[in-house]
Design a protein around this motif. Sequence first.
Motif, PDB file in Angstrom:
ATOM      1  N   LEU A 166     -12.075   6.987 -14.283  1.00  0.00           N
ATOM      2  CA  LEU A 166     -13.182   6.098 -13.917  1.00  0.00           C
ATOM      3  C   LEU A 166     -14.029   6.696 -12.821  1.00  0.00           C
ATOM      4  N   VAL A 167     -13.992   8.028 -12.738  1.00  0.00           N
ATOM      5  CA  VAL A 167     -14.548   8.650 -11.547  1.00  0.00           C
ATOM      6  C   VAL A 167     -16.036   8.355 -11.382  1.00  0.00           C
ATOM      7  N   GLU A 168     -16.736   8.129 -12.506  1.00  0.00           N
ATOM      8  CA  GLU A 168     -18.165   7.834 -12.363  1.00  0.00           C
ATOM      9  C   GLU A 168     -18.394   6.367 -11.994  1.00  0.00           C
ATOM     10  N   ALA A 169     -17.461   5.509 -12.454  1.00  0.00           N
ATOM     11  CA  ALA A 169     -17.697   4.080 -12.294  1.00  0.00           C
ATOM     12  C   ALA A 169     -17.120   3.524 -11.000  1.00  0.00           C
ATOM     13  N   MET A 170     -16.059   4.204 -10.500  1.00  0.00           N
ATOM     14  CA  MET A 170     -15.343   3.605  -9.365  1.00  0.00           C
ATOM     15  C   MET A 170     -16.084   3.870  -8.066  1.00  0.00           C
ATOM     16  N   PRO A 171     -16.388   2.782  -7.323  1.00  0.00           N
ATOM     17  CA  PRO A 171     -17.069   2.986  -6.056  1.00  0.00           C
ATOM     18  C   PRO A 171     -16.156   3.654  -5.030  1.00  0.00           C
ATOM     19  N   PHE A 172     -16.789   4.359  -4.150  1.00  0.00           N
ATOM     20  CA  PHE A 172     -16.074   5.085  -3.110  1.00  0.00           C
ATOM     21  C   PHE A 172     -15.171   4.165  -2.303  1.00  0.00           C
ATOM     22  N   LEU A 173     -15.698   2.948  -2.007  1.00  0.00           N
ATOM     23  CA  LEU A 173     -14.948   2.027  -1.146  1.00  0.00           C
ATOM     24  C   LEU A 173     -13.612   1.656  -1.756  1.00  0.00           C
ATOM     25  N   VAL A 174     -13.605   1.469  -3.102  1.00  0.00           N
ATOM     26  CA  VAL A 174     -12.354   1.083  -3.763  1.00  0.00           C
ATOM     27  C   VAL A 174     -11.311   2.175  -3.586  1.00  0.00           C
ATOM     28  N   GLU A 175     -11.748   3.433  -3.801  1.00  0.00           N
ATOM     29  CA  GLU A 175     -10.797   4.535  -3.696  1.00  0.00           C
ATOM     30  C   GLU A 175     -10.243   4.639  -2.282  1.00  0.00           C
ATOM     31  N   ILE A 176     -11.146   4.505  -1.309  1.00  0.00           N
ATOM     32  CA  ILE A 176     -10.692   4.563   0.077  1.00  0.00           C
ATOM     33  C   ILE A 176      -9.729   3.417   0.363  1.00  0.00           C
ATOM     34  N   GLY A 177     -10.051   2.239  -0.223  1.00  0.00           N
ATOM     35  CA  GLY A 177      -9.177   1.077  -0.032  1.00  0.00           C
ATOM     36  C   GLY A 177      -7.782   1.342  -0.560  1.00  0.00           C
ATOM     37  N   VAL A 178      -7.708   2.014  -1.754  1.00  0.00           N
ATOM     38  CA  VAL A 178      -6.403   2.342  -2.327  1.00  0.00           C
ATOM     39  C   VAL A 178      -5.629   3.249  -1.382  1.00  0.00           C
ATOM     40  N   LEU A 179      -6.320   4.239  -0.842  1.00  0.00           N
ATOM     41  CA  LEU A 179      -5.662   5.159   0.080  1.00  0.00           C
ATOM     42  C   LEU A 179      -5.151   4.418   1.311  1.00  0.00           C
ATOM     43  N   LEU A 180      -5.947   3.455   1.772  1.00  0.00           N
ATOM     44  CA  LEU A 180      -5.541   2.699   2.953  1.00  0.00           C
ATOM     45  C   LEU A 180      -4.290   1.875   2.648  1.00  0.00           C
ATOM     46  N   ASP A 181      -4.289   1.252   1.446  1.00  0.00           N
ATOM     47  CA  ASP A 181      -3.106   0.503   1.006  1.00  0.00           C
ATOM     48  C   ASP A 181      -1.867   1.373   1.057  1.00  0.00           C
ATOM     49  N   LEU A 182      -2.020   2.574   0.492  1.00  0.00           N
ATOM     50  CA  LEU A 182      -0.911   3.520   0.454  1.00  0.00           C
ATOM     51  C   LEU A 182      -0.407   3.801   1.862  1.00  0.00           C
ATOM     52  N   PHE A 183      -1.366   4.039   2.741  1.00  0.00           N
ATOM     53  CA  PHE A 183      -1.013   4.370   4.113  1.00  0.00           C
ATOM     54  C   PHE A 183      -0.218   3.240   4.755  1.00  0.00           C
ATOM     55  N   VAL A 184      -0.731   2.012   4.572  1.00  0.00           N
ATOM     56  CA  VAL A 184      -0.055   0.858   5.173  1.00  0.00           C
ATOM     57  C   VAL A 184       1.344   0.701   4.589  1.00  0.00           C
ATOM     58  N   ALA A 185       1.432   0.875   3.253  1.00  0.00           N
ATOM     59  CA  ALA A 185       2.738   0.705   2.612  1.00  0.00           C
ATOM     60  C   ALA A 185       3.741   1.711   3.158  1.00  0.00           C
ATOM     61  N   ILE A 186       3.312   2.981   3.285  1.00  0.00           N
ATOM     62  CA  ILE A 186       4.214   4.001   3.816  1.00  0.00           C
ATOM     63  C   ILE A 186       4.630   3.650   5.235  1.00  0.00           C
ATOM     64  N   PHE A 187       3.664   3.132   5.977  1.00  0.00           N
ATOM     65  CA  PHE A 187       3.927   2.756   7.368  1.00  0.00           C
ATOM     66  C   PHE A 187       5.013   1.689   7.431  1.00  0.00           C
ATOM     67  N   VAL A 188       4.839   0.654   6.582  1.00  0.00           N
ATOM     68  CA  VAL A 188       5.824  -0.429   6.552  1.00  0.00           C
ATOM     69  C   VAL A 188       7.190   0.104   6.147  1.00  0.00           C
ATOM     70  N   MET A 189       7.188   0.983   5.121  1.00  0.00           N
ATOM     71  CA  MET A 189       8.457   1.546   4.673  1.00  0.00           C
ATOM     72  C   MET A 189       9.120   2.345   5.787  1.00  0.00           C
ATOM     73  N   GLY A 190       8.296   3.063   6.550  1.00  0.00           N
ATOM     74  CA  GLY A 190       8.839   3.825   7.675  1.00  0.00           C
ATOM     75  C   GLY A 190       9.553   2.911   8.651  1.00  0.00           C
ATOM     76  N   ILE A 191       8.925   1.739   8.917  1.00  0.00           N
ATOM     77  CA  ILE A 191       9.558   0.796   9.835  1.00  0.00           C
ATOM     78  C   ILE A 191      10.869   0.294   9.245  1.00  0.00           C
ATOM     79  N   ILE A 192      10.849   0.029   7.915  1.00  0.00           N
ATOM     80  CA  ILE A 192      12.078  -0.465   7.268  1.00  0.00           C
ATOM     81  C   ILE A 192      13.189   0.573   7.366  1.00  0.00           C
ATOM     82  N   ILE A 193      12.828   1.853   7.092  1.00  0.00           N
ATOM     83  CA  ILE A 193      13.835   2.919   7.185  1.00  0.00           C
ATOM     84  C   ILE A 193      14.449   2.927   8.582  1.00  0.00           C
TER      85      ILE A 193
END
Lengths: 213, 304
Positions: A166-193
């Motif tokens: 979807l590289v032509e259709a997907m707005p930049f903000l959505v992709e950045i948002g996904v990356l941010l989600d990932l970051f937060v999730a890893i962060f939370v997992m780090g705390i759990i570990i």
Amino acid sequence: MYQLIDPILVAVLLLNFAALGASQLRTVIHAIALQGVLLGVLVVVAHNEFTIWAVLMACAAITLKGIFIPRLLFHAIREVSIRREVEPIIGFIASLLLGGLGTALAVLFSNTLPIAQEHVGSLIVPAALSTTLTGFLILTTRVKAITQVVGYLVLENGIFIFGMLLVEAMPFLVEIGVLLDLFVAIFVMGIIINRISREFSTVSTRNLSSLKE
Amino acid sequence: MLISQIIVHVVLLLVMPPLLLGVIGKTKALFGGRVGPPLFQAFFDLIKLFQKGSVISSTTTWVFRAGPVVGLATAILAGLFIPFGGHASPVSFSGDLILFAYLFALGRFFTASAALDTGSAFEGMGAAREVTFSCLAEPALFFGFLVLAKLSGSLSLTAMLDGPMPNSWGAAGASLVLVAASLFIVLLVENSRIPFDDPNTHLELTMIHEVMVLDHSGPALGMILYGAAMKLFVMCALLLRIVAPFDSGNIWVDWGIFAVGMLALAMVIGVVESIMARFKLTFVPTFLVAACLLSAFGIILLLR
């Protein structure tokens, strides 16, 4: 640059196998770090031109997936001082074979999907499916919390590859948002570990399956 | 096929294998900062062994004596099927790739039987390891052959490796890289090189091939060493043709390219042996399964 997509995806798929077959946590983390960098390069290649957003997106992906998260994980394995996944629920050879089977099935399955004309014959869909499957496999068959984080990362990488369709259709903000989600999730997992290791002095998630009275 | 070409093929097959061992040894010595044995040390060893007498245990039967002979004979025969560097092989027919693979299997069967024939538990263990690993290496080899057969549309080794190889790289480069990587692992395992086995250990419980030949001495041991060198040479020739399918047009230049390529490949093996440590024995099957997956993945990419 379009013809570069398939070689990159082949390398990504091979790194899946490396992550499945290696017992050394360092090797596994190195594999997914390299995978993250390759995905960053893939963003630029898939955009087919050097737009500012593509380059920004690639830089964000490479920094996060290739540098930041791996460093976090290396820090974590130093902190809890574990080196290898000792007793996976499914053995390494068996999980390698399952991964191979999953890749074969992903290729077969994606041939039957009604994909847009320009993506027919490209490796994007099979690679995305098989990377997602590999992520599931690591996530469910390993008992150490850190390896499960790695599994989650591989799973997310699979979804990221899907996004290349979807590289032509997907707005930049959505992709950045996904990356941010990932970051937060890893962060939370780090705390759990951290919590698991403080509570049980190991990071095996087996401890979490029995209730405390 | 010209008679002169056949003669060159056979001469190279008979003379060059010990030289590869010499090149590997020199490379390893260079990495270790030593002078190392002379380049032709393997020849000297063979000459020395063939001049010796041999001691044969009274508990053994003809199987023990047949082992080295069959091992060497199958290696020479297999060498006749592989085209060396773009030249047609002396013998070829449709389906010879299966004969090629199973000639090695036959040699292995007799080497393992000879080891079992001595009645030594130690050699029996080596034989068990050898056949375990080779039954994992075999699918990797065949998957690789499948890719080549699919690319060339032919089932004969000469046709698979000769004509279409240079063009195949453009058409299916990714598959060929995977096959080459997989065949390289198979080559290292089958020829007992580091990181999978150490050809120089003699009294360790971890070794695989070496342990089977402890009871052989004199000319029999010479035949085993010569056969092993030839097996290495033949598998290197197969890999070399996949990795570097150059054709210059001139027949004699091609032979030169082939010889230089083989020596370069031997140096690569020497470098791998110098920079890597031996894997734990339990990891070897994992790597062989990975090699199978690489080739299988090559097929998937091709059939997609």
